[in-house]
Design an enzyme around this catalytic site. Structure first.
Site, mmCIF file in Angstrom:
data_model
loop_
_atom_site.group_PDB
_atom_site.id
_atom_site.type_symbol
_atom_site.label_atom_id
_atom_site.label_comp_id
_atom_site.label_asym_id
_atom_site.label_seq_id
_atom_site.Cartn_x
_atom_site.Cartn_y
_atom_site.Cartn_z
ATOM 1 N N GLY A 46 0.813 -1.221 0.000
ATOM 2 C CA GLY A 46 0.000 0.000 0.000
ATOM 3 C C GLY A 46 0.840 1.261 0.000
ATOM 4 O O GLY A 46 0.558 2.218 -0.730
ATOM 5 N N CYS A 47 1.892 1.265 0.788
ATOM 6 C CA CYS A 47 2.751 2.448 0.880
ATOM 7 C C CYS A 47 3.524 2.670 -0.412
ATOM 8 O O CYS A 47 3.766 3.806 -0.809
ATOM 9 C CB CYS A 47 3.685 2.334 2.078
ATOM 10 S SG CYS A 47 2.773 2.312 3.642
#
Length: 157
Positions: A46-47
């Site tokens: 996600g990051c």
């Protein structure tokens, strides 16, 4: 849970180390708008998605007068490896003691797979040229966040 920042509040000043080991101070960027985004951990799916979205939209954000700063609790070395691997050209800042995240309301209780714990809440705070909060978004999704932020800021695609 730390208190979230309302629009119009003074943005807490900070000095943090970037991936190159240099200090970056928010107040030194006064006179321009700053997008400060908080993400939980470098090099996670996600990051990485969120960071690459900022990277891919950096030119249009800069053209609209915005500087982007990414902040996570990762150590400087991990940030440097992440920036190099993903060709990230904006500053990634290390907030290992999460003091800045707490000051911005981006640290608090989280739930994952039925487990409750303290951690970084994916958040974005836009700071006006005068150092006040123009926009604060908490619990944002990594995917699609930059596109939504651009719409909220009135930046054309």
């Amino acid at each position: 849970m730390s208190e979230r920042l309302p629009t119009g509040a003074p943005a807490p000043d900070f000095t943090l180390r970037n991936a190159a080991g240099e200090d970056v101070t928010l107040s030194s960027l006064r006179g321009g708008s700053v997008v400060v985004y908080f993400y939980p951990a470098a090099a996670t799916p996600g990051c990485t998605t969120e960071a690459c979205d900022f990277r891919d939209n950096l030119a249009s954000l800069a053209a609209a007068g915005y500087t982007v700063l990414g902040i996570s609790p990762d150590p400087v070395g991990k940030l440097a490896a992440f920036a190099e691997k993903e060709s990230l050209t904006f500053p990634l800042l290390s907030d290992e003691d999460h003091a800045v995240a707490e000051a911005y309301g981006a640290w608090g209780e989280k739930k994952n797979y039925g487990k409750t714990y303290e951690g970084l809440i994916r958040s974005t705070v836009v700071v006006d040229p005068d150092g006040t909060v123009a926009l604060a978004q908490y619990n944002v999704r990594a995917t699609g966040h930059v596109a939504k932020l651009r719409r909220d800021l009135g930046i054309d695609a």
